[in-house]
Every structure is written in structure tokens, then in C-alpha cells.
Design an enzyme around this catalytic site. Structure first.
Site, PDB file in Angstrom:
ATOM      1  CG  HIS A 493      -9.653 -16.674 -21.132  1.00 12.35           C
ATOM      2  ND1 HIS A 493     -10.310 -17.592 -21.940  1.00 12.35           N
ATOM      3  CD2 HIS A 493      -8.929 -17.425 -19.988  1.00 12.35           C
ATOM      4  CE1 HIS A 493     -10.093 -18.858 -21.756  1.00 12.35           C
ATOM      5  NE2 HIS A 493      -9.397 -18.634 -20.348  1.00 12.35           N
ATOM      6  N   PRO A 494      -9.243 -12.260 -19.081  1.00 12.18           N
ATOM      7  CG  PRO A 494      -8.771 -11.067 -17.107  1.00 12.18           C
ATOM      8  CD  PRO A 494      -8.944 -12.391 -17.641  1.00 12.18           C
TER       9      PRO A 494
END
Length: 557
Positions: A493-494
Site C-alpha cells: 500500500h505505498p
């Protein structure tokens, strides 16, 4: 029975041949025009939405450029998502060696899969649906408040097919009841919502791009890498693309260029084009178009700590069950069964500490150890089912939903073919350690509730060499800190590397209308603009934001 199976397989093969070889949409082009009104760079989660929405007007021409091609057909199977990692459908990034985390991983590096092809990472994620919680947006620019995004959330729910895990399933029932029994400390529990349709993945590629790709005013250029944004003074005028053959070509934009490359590719492309920190650009001999010190900074990600839970009751997904004729038959003939799910049962949170119940009892060592980059000894210590494909159990993923640690993305060279340097800075802040400890405690507390006791649930405590100096007890802070720093894994989930803010905000890269500050004709819409994390999976949020971004673009004067 066997005639039905044979007929189903024949229909499947014919359908695949037709879809991939005989029915290529008219929007797919090999030789693009020299000019378009809008150029969208990246056909990922946001790019599919933007291209679809902008091309609704027949008065404009839209080009969608994607570095990859089609995903393989098995990308539609949620549980097959790991099989796509480290393939040509994956950018296959790896982080720099981490100082404060990843001690149980080879070279202390995390592997970061990012989708490369039509649909992007939305074609290889685990299809978990979430809009986070309202307070997530309290620090965002007012124009992007939860209230202002709510109509777009509702629109996404109407377009993307969303299913909720049945509370009748025994593991789901135990999880749901646990939330009721420990409904203190502001803890909230929800059964998992997924973007699935008849057991298959439903992404922005399916719901947006495919319904638009027979429009004459939309062109889709695949297997073409955008290597540079072209500027005339401070206005973005076009792009430079490189084909797989090595040919380089320029394509110009009459109105705007919209970058949808994602948290990694978008800041890399900006810097390669001369927009970024001056020292970074000069280091790689890139002419400065516009100094923008925040490009590539503010990088964040959720870090998941896996807690394996043994079960006595046969209620989980195991490799033996998945490989059974019965499950394969149910999936290919009726679109249901275990293969038609992502095995995620539910999520829970208390404050900023979150848990996710992944109902897989067994894991494939030959696959998951490699794509997670674990040392063999670490992997086997954490997952006792590695040698037993029949073992019943599940995995709690415990994480800090609002981590304070921040990293950055910088260039490795001035060549677009060289992947950038990724340093997420996991666990640099002690806040994230305490927050994750609380998440682990929340996971353990559920196991004391009636439903899980009835299933014979018990937490497995891994014997890790790195943590042998501490009491082997999840309630011990030193042990959970060591565990977190040793086995914590990226949640994929960057975000945040081109953060959104006010025009006068010195920490912002784009303004409230997603325009790159200081230049004209260039916007960004992908996870890189999210100023702070979403307390959950961000994919559905990005779809909703792309919907709003399209409205902003088409009404822009």
C-alpha cells in the site's frame, strides 16, 4: 458429469482464444497519432478511470499509454494473485536494505510487486475493498474531505461489483462474534468486502476501461515506456515514449498530460524529466526544469506482522482443499467455492491499530518464501504449516494503519530502464512499534472469545533466532518489537511521494486540483498524491479520487 466438465473446459478455452486473439478492441493502437488532447500515462487503477471518463466526450481525443500489455487470464482468480509476482506483469521492485526492519528477509530488502499492464496493481491485488474511515481525510485538503468524496464513494459502489463475506461461514461467524464480545476500546470489526463478480476479480480495468475501449476517440498504446515529459519553458507539451523494439517517439498533448504511474513510477518520471530535488537532478546530470524538493519524499506503507493461528476445526482454506477436483469444478463451472474468494474473512481496528484475518491454513513455501524474500529459517518459524498442506489455521496480519515513519524514492541513474532506489524507512518511528504491538494484542484478544475457543484456536509463537533473548510471549513489548522488526512485511500500500496540498504548501507536489505546482499542463492522479495513508486498502479510494479528478479536468477552463 464428465460430459459437463468437458463442455465447460471447451467453452473456457474457446472464450479465452476469442477474447485474447479475435476480439481486440478498436482502441488498441500500434501506431499512435502525433497529437492528442489528453495523454494519460499509466493504465493502472486510476489511469483506467481517467481515460474512460475523459473519452466520454466525443469532442476530445485521449491517449492512454501503458508500459505493459494484457495480464494473463488467471489474474481474474483472486487467490492466484501471488503467481503474478516476479513475472513480466510485475515491475518487480525491491526496496533498499532497511535499517530498522526486515531483519528476517534476505539482505533486509522487501519485494514490492507493482502491476505492469492494463489494470496495473488492481489486476494483482487481493481485491479487498475499503474506503478507510472518515477521520483519515481530516488532514487532507478540504476539497478532498470525506464529505466531498462521499458521492464518489457511492458512485464506485454502483460501478464496481462488491461482495461481502457471508456471516454463515464458520470462521467468519467466529470473527464477527468476537467483535461483539470485545466491543470496548473503540474496537470495530467488519466482515470483508471484496471487489468480486461471480467469483472473478472486478477492477477499474473491467469496470471502466473495457467499457470504453471501443470508442474511436480513445487510443490505448501498450508496451510503450514513457521515458520523459517534454516541456516548453514551464509547460508540459508532450511525452517521449520508447517501444520494446527500441524505437523512440514523441507524442504531443493539446490540453493536458495526466500521470497515473503510481507511487514509484510517477516521481521517477518527474525527476527524469527535470522536476524534483535540485541536488538529485544534478547528481544524475538531468537539466532542471523546475525545482520541486518534495518529489519522491513522504513515502509510506503499511507493514504487516503475520501471526499464525492453529485451528482444530476444519474451517480454513488449505492447499489440499484448493487442489481438490471439487473446488476446481465449482470455480470453473459455477464461479464459486474457495478459488472464487480471496480467503480474507474480515478486518478489525482499535484506534490506529488494525488486524486482517486471512483464512489460509497452509502456505506454499516454494512460492511465498520467494515472493516475500524470507530467509528459509524465518519463514518456517513463522508459518508452521509450510510442511503440512492439510494443516488447519489462519493468519492474522497486524499493522499500524497510520504509520509515522516516512521514506523516499530517488533515482539510481538518469536511465528510465533503471529502477529507482526505494527506501520506505519502515519502523524508523517508535510510534509504529507501539501501534503494531497494540494491533497484535487486539488479534490475540479475539482468540479468547467464544467463537474462536469453539474452533480450537491457538496462536503459534515463532522461535526466531533474532528474538531469542526475550520472553517468547506476545504480551511482552520487547518480543513484539523484535518480531515486528524481523518479520514485518509490506502490505503493498505505498503512497505519498507526490503529496497533495495547498498551492502555498512547501511540502506539496500537487495542488488541490492535482496540478503539479510550478508548471502548466501536468497533473497527477494515483496513490502518490495521497498525503497520508488510508486506514485500509487504498484501491477503491483511488478509483473514487480518479472519478473526482476526471470531473475536475473536464470542467477546467
Amino acid at each position: 458429469m464428465w460430459n459437463l466438465v468437458l463442455l465447460s473446459l471447451v467453452c473456457l478455452i474457446v472464450s479465452l482464444i476469442y477474447n485474447f486473439y479475435l476480439s481486440e478492441p478498436i482502441s488498441i493502437v500500434r501506431y499512435p497519432k502525433k497529437n492528442y488532447d489528453y495523454i494519460v500515462v499509466g493504465a493502472g487503477t486510476a489511469g483506467c478511470v481517467i481515460a474512460s471518463r475523459l473519452s466520454e466526450s466525443k469532442e476530445v481525443s485521449v491517449l492512454l499509454v501503458e508500459a505493459g500489455g494484457y495480464f494473463k487470464w488467471h489474474s481474474s482468480i483472486p487467490l492466484a494473485a501471488p503467481l503474478l509476482q516476479r513475472t513480466n506483469s510485475d515491475w518487480a521492485y525491491a526496496t533498499d536494505s532497511q535499517e530498522y526492519s526486515s531483519r528476517g528477509l534476505r539482505h533486509q530488502k522487501q519485494f514490492w510487486p507493482r502491476g505492469k499492464g492494463l489494470g496495473g496493481s488492481g489486476q494483482m491485488n487481493f481485491v479487498l475493498h475499503s474506503f478507510g474511515v472518515p477521520e483519515d481525510y481530516s488532514r487532507w485538503p478540504a476539497e478532498w474531505s470525506y464529505k466531498n468524496l462521499l458521492p464518489y464513494f457511492r458512485r464506485v459502489e454502483e460501478i464496481i461489483n462488491i461482495t461481502v463475506v457471508s456471516a454463515e461461514e464458520k470462521l467468519a461467524r467466529a470473527f464477527h462474534k468476537s467483535g461483539i464480545e470485545i466491543a470496548h476500546k473503540n474496537a470495530t470489526f467488519s466482515l470483508a468486502s471484496n471487489t468480486l463478480k461471480k467469483g472473478a476479480r472486478s477492477s477499474s480495468y473491467h469496470a471502466y476501461l473495457k467499457r470504453a475501449w471501443s470508442r474511436k476517440n480513445l487510443h490505448i498504446l501498450m508496451n510503450a515506456l514513457v521515458t520523459k515529459i517534454l516541456f516548453t519553458k514551464l509547460r508540459a507539451e508532450g511525452i517521449q515514449v520508447k517501444y520494446s523494439s527500441g524505437k523512440v517517439e514523441r507524442i504531443m498533448a493539446n490540453k493536458e498530460i495526466i500521470l497515473c504511474g503510481g507511487t514509484v513510477n510517477t516521481p521517477q518520471l518527474l525527476m527524469l524529466s527535470g522536476i524534483g530535488p535540485v541536488d538529485e537532478l544534478r547528481k544524475h546530470h538531468i537539466p532542471v526544469v523546475k525545482q520541486q524538493e518534495q518529489v519522491g519524499r513522504n513515502l509510506y506503507d503499511h507493514l504487516n506482522v503475520p501471526i499464525y493461528v492453529n485451528l482444530k476445526a476444519p474451517v480454513s482454506v488449505t492447499l489440499n482443499k484448493l487442489k481438490s477436483f471439487n473446488e476446481i469444478f465449482k470455480f470453473f463451472v459455477f464461479g464459486n467455492g474457495m478459488l472464487a474468494s480471496n480467503a480474507i474473512v474480515g478486518t478489525g481496528r482499535s484506534g490506529h491499530s488494525g488486524i486482517l484475518l486471512f483464512g489460509m491454513g497452509t502456505v506454499d513455501e516454494s512460492l511465498l518464501k520467494e515472493i516475500a524474500n524470507f530467509h528459509t529459517s524465518t519463514f518456517r518459524a513463522v508459518f508452521p504449516s509450510y510442511a503440512d498442506p492439510k494443516l488447519e489455521g489462519f493468519i492474522y496480519l497486524s499493522s499500524c494503519l497510520q504509520p509515522e515513519s516516512r521514506g523516499n524514492i530517488t533515482l539510481r541513474s538518469n536511465e528510465s530502464s533503471d529502477s529507482p532506489i526505494i527506501n520506505p524507512g519502515y519502523l524508523e518511528s517508535d510510534h509504529d512499534i507501539e501501534c503494531t504491538h497494540n494491533a497484535i494484542q487486539l488479534a490475540l484478544e479475539t482468540l479468547t472469545t467464544t467463537g474462536f475457543v469453539d474452533l480450537g484456536a491457538s496462536a503459534h509463537v515463532p522461535k526466531l533466532r533474532e528474538c531469542s533473548n526475550w520472553p517468547q510471549d506476545y504480551t511482552n513489548h520487547d518480543f513484539t518489537e523484535c518480531l515486528t522488526r524481523t518479520v514485518g512485511l509490506t502490505s503493498h500500500h505505498p503512497g505519498g511521494t507526490c503529496r497533495m496540498g495547498k498551492n502555498h504548501d512547501s511540502t506539496a507536489v500537487v495542488d488541490e486540483d492535482l496540478r503539479v505546482i510550478g508548471v502548466d499542463g501536468l497533473r497527477i492522479m494515483d496513490a502518490s498524491v495521497l498525503p497520508y495513508p488510508v486506514s485500509g486498502t487504498p484501491n477503491s479510494v483511488i478509483i473514487a479520487m480518479a472519478e473526482r479528478a476526471a470531473d475536475i479536468i473536464v470542467t477546467w477552463k
